[in-house]
Design a protein around this motif. Structure first.
Motif, PDB file in Angstrom:
ATOM      1  N   GLY A 216      -9.517  32.323  19.197  1.00 10.75           N
ATOM      2  CA  GLY A 216      -8.720  31.636  18.185  1.00 10.75           C
ATOM      3  C   GLY A 216      -8.426  30.202  18.580  1.00 10.75           C
ATOM      4  O   GLY A 216      -8.513  29.281  17.757  1.00 10.75           O
TER       5      GLY A 216
ATOM      6  N   SER B  56      -8.608  42.737  24.461  1.00  8.72           N
ATOM      7  CA  SER B  56      -8.695  42.269  23.073  1.00  8.72           C
ATOM      8  C   SER B  56      -7.706  41.141  22.818  1.00  8.72           C
ATOM      9  O   SER B  56      -8.032  40.148  22.149  1.00  8.72           O
ATOM     10  CB  SER B  56      -8.433  43.426  22.111  1.00  8.72           C
ATOM     11  OG  SER B  56      -9.389  44.455  22.269  1.00  8.72           O
ATOM     12  N   ALA B  57      -6.479  41.282  23.346  1.00  5.36           N
ATOM     13  CA  ALA B  57      -5.475  40.230  23.172  1.00  5.36           C
ATOM     14  C   ALA B  57      -5.938  38.931  23.820  1.00  5.36           C
ATOM     15  O   ALA B  57      -5.789  37.843  23.247  1.00  5.36           O
ATOM     16  CB  ALA B  57      -4.142  40.679  23.773  1.00  5.36           C
TER      17      ALA B  57
ATOM     18  N   LEU C   2      -1.688  35.167  17.106  1.00  2.00           N
ATOM     19  CA  LEU C   2      -2.598  36.120  16.460  1.00  2.00           C
ATOM     20  C   LEU C   2      -2.538  37.504  17.100  1.00  2.00           C
ATOM     21  O   LEU C   2      -2.245  38.496  16.411  1.00  2.00           O
ATOM     22  CB  LEU C   2      -4.031  35.574  16.472  1.00  2.00           C
ATOM     23  CG  LEU C   2      -4.309  34.361  15.576  1.00  2.00           C
ATOM     24  CD1 LEU C   2      -5.734  33.858  15.790  1.00  2.00           C
ATOM     25  CD2 LEU C   2      -4.086  34.721  14.113  1.00  2.00           C
ATOM     26  N   PRO C   3      -2.802  37.669  18.402  1.00  2.00           N
ATOM     27  CA  PRO C   3      -2.724  39.022  18.985  1.00  2.00           C
ATOM     28  C   PRO C   3      -1.314  39.577  19.011  1.00  2.00           C
ATOM     29  O   PRO C   3      -1.122  40.798  18.923  1.00  2.00           O
ATOM     30  CB  PRO C   3      -3.277  38.827  20.409  1.00  2.00           C
ATOM     31  CG  PRO C   3      -3.110  37.379  20.694  1.00  2.00           C
ATOM     32  CD  PRO C   3      -3.267  36.680  19.390  1.00  2.00           C
TER      33      PRO C   3
ATOM     34  N   GLY D 202      -3.268  30.513  18.504  1.00  2.00           N
ATOM     35  CA  GLY D 202      -4.103  31.505  19.183  1.00  2.00           C
ATOM     36  C   GLY D 202      -3.284  32.623  19.806  1.00  2.00           C
ATOM     37  O   GLY D 202      -3.690  33.788  19.776  1.00  2.00           O
TER      38      GLY D 202
ATOM     39  N   LEU E 129      -0.730  41.006  15.683  1.00  2.00           N
ATOM     40  CA  LEU E 129      -1.633  42.131  15.437  1.00  2.00           C
ATOM     41  C   LEU E 129      -1.194  43.408  16.141  1.00  2.00           C
ATOM     42  O   LEU E 129      -1.287  44.502  15.571  1.00  2.00           O
ATOM     43  CB  LEU E 129      -3.052  41.765  15.892  1.00  2.00           C
ATOM     44  CG  LEU E 129      -3.891  40.902  14.948  1.00  2.00           C
ATOM     45  CD1 LEU E 129      -5.185  40.476  15.628  1.00  2.00           C
ATOM     46  CD2 LEU E 129      -4.186  41.639  13.653  1.00  2.00           C
ATOM     47  N   TRP E 130      -0.695  43.286  17.372  1.00  2.00           N
ATOM     48  CA  TRP E 130      -0.530  44.487  18.195  1.00  2.00           C
ATOM     49  C   TRP E 130       0.877  44.750  18.720  1.00  2.00           C
ATOM     50  O   TRP E 130       1.087  45.769  19.367  1.00  2.00           O
ATOM     51  CB  TRP E 130      -1.504  44.423  19.382  1.00  2.00           C
ATOM     52  CG  TRP E 130      -2.920  44.618  18.952  1.00  2.00           C
ATOM     53  CD1 TRP E 130      -3.439  45.702  18.313  1.00  2.00           C
ATOM     54  CD2 TRP E 130      -4.011  43.701  19.120  1.00  2.00           C
ATOM     55  NE1 TRP E 130      -4.770  45.519  18.072  1.00  2.00           N
ATOM     56  CE2 TRP E 130      -5.163  44.302  18.555  1.00  2.00           C
ATOM     57  CE3 TRP E 130      -4.133  42.440  19.695  1.00  2.00           C
ATOM     58  CZ2 TRP E 130      -6.406  43.675  18.558  1.00  2.00           C
ATOM     59  CZ3 TRP E 130      -5.364  41.820  19.695  1.00  2.00           C
ATOM     60  CH2 TRP E 130      -6.483  42.434  19.132  1.00  2.00           C
TER      61      TRP E 130
ATOM     62  N   ALA F 103      -2.346  37.222  26.318  1.00  2.00           N
ATOM     63  CA  ALA F 103      -2.588  36.376  25.153  1.00  2.00           C
ATOM     64  C   ALA F 103      -2.414  34.895  25.510  1.00  2.00           C
ATOM     65  O   ALA F 103      -3.250  34.054  25.154  1.00  2.00           O
ATOM     66  CB  ALA F 103      -1.642  36.766  24.023  1.00  2.00           C
TER      67      ALA F 103
ATOM     68  N   VAL G 143      -8.958  37.508  21.640  1.00  2.00           N
ATOM     69  CA  VAL G 143      -8.523  36.979  20.342  1.00  2.00           C
ATOM     70  C   VAL G 143      -7.825  35.638  20.520  1.00  2.00           C
ATOM     71  O   VAL G 143      -8.077  34.678  19.776  1.00  2.00           O
ATOM     72  CB  VAL G 143      -7.602  37.988  19.631  1.00  2.00           C
ATOM     73  CG1 VAL G 143      -6.913  37.346  18.428  1.00  2.00           C
ATOM     74  CG2 VAL G 143      -8.396  39.214  19.187  1.00  2.00           C
TER      75      VAL G 143
END
Length: 270
Positions: A31, A23-24, A76-77, A73, A80-81, A204, A27
């Motif tokens: 992004g 997911s990282a 963002l992850p 970009g 988020l995490w 990421a 994203v």
């Protein structure tokens, strides 16, 4: 093991970790790819263009604004995490400084002294606020060294890696490819030392690199500029220090030199 994973099977934890890393990566990749087209459209208006000359191989003006998309970009992850602890706070503050000075340099071609000022400010933020520094030196025993020695060496190393990758950004995909190799090595060593946060950041940054390369492969439609190359060099340097000094202290403190060895050797020859 994170509190949320206690009492769960190893397979469940492995799947959850894999999905988080995937997911990282996605994203950051999406992004970066979403941000690049609108940035390309406003690049000429903002005077962020790489013009051809006798030292360059491209024949037309190309936007050098991809680094901004990459940095956003990646953030963002991370936001988020990852929990916002001392290290992350220092890194995020440093990235804001690099973003401001890098974008300024890409649009105005700053004097080298101003560029160094921005780099030193960013490095000092991650060292002082984030407490990212060499606590143990290679071949100097296991006793922590004094801050009077640790901080200057760390600053010199991070400024060096930042400029090393920056200087390697002379061909399409070169700085991105070199940084990607270093990130793969860091992620592997972090996996062996149970450093999930470092692995997530590596994924990421890798996602942002792949998103950028979508527009940078020949014929390149965008360059990362000093913003992107300084960002990559800084992140590789910081991650290598956190890896050896905080995440997996069993590793030799000299490993960061090997992780960024290629751009450092290239810089010495330059």
């Amino acid at each position: 093991m994170p509190a949320g994973f206690r009492g769960r099977s190893f397979q469940a934890v492995l799947v959850a970790d894999s999905m988080l890393l995937f997911s990282a990566f996605i994203v950051a990749l999406v992004g970066t790819m979403v941000l690049i087209p609108p940035l390309m459209r406003v690049a000429e208006r903002l005077s962020v263009m790489d013009l051809p000359d006798e030292r360059k191989v491209h024949s037309g003006a190309i936007p050098r604004i991809g680094g901004i998309a990459m940095m956003v970009g990646v953030m963002l992850p991370i936001l988020l995490w990852l929990p916002v602890d001392r290290i992350l706070t220092g890194v995020l503050l440093a990235l804001v400084v690099l973003l401001l000075f890098g974008a300024w340099d890409d649009s105005r071609d700053l004097d080298y002294r101003v560029k160094f000022l921005g780099q030193f400010m960013a490095v000092l933020l991650v060292v002082i606020v984030g407490d990212v520094k060499f606590a143990v030196f290679p071949f100097a025993g296991l006793d922590p060294v004094s801050d009077f020695l640790s901080i200057p060496v760390t600053v010199l190393f991070l400024v060096g890696t930042t400029n090393a990758v920056n200087l390697s950004d002379g061909l399409d995909g070169l700085a991105a490819g070199v940084s990607l190799l270093s990130l793969c090595a860091i992620a592997l060593l972090a996996y062996l030392g149970d450093g999930q946060d470092i692995i997530l950041v590596c994924f990421a940054v890798a996602g942002a690199i792949f998103g950028f390369l979508r527009y940078n492969t020949y014929p390149a439609r965008i360059f990362m500029g000093d913003t992107g190359s300084q960002f990559l060099g800084f992140m590789v340097g910081v991650l290598s220090i956190v890896l050896t000094q905080k995440s997996n202290t069993a590793l030799n403190p000299a490993i960061p030199l090997f992780l960024v060895g290629l751009p450092i050797i290239d810089t010495i020859f330059v």
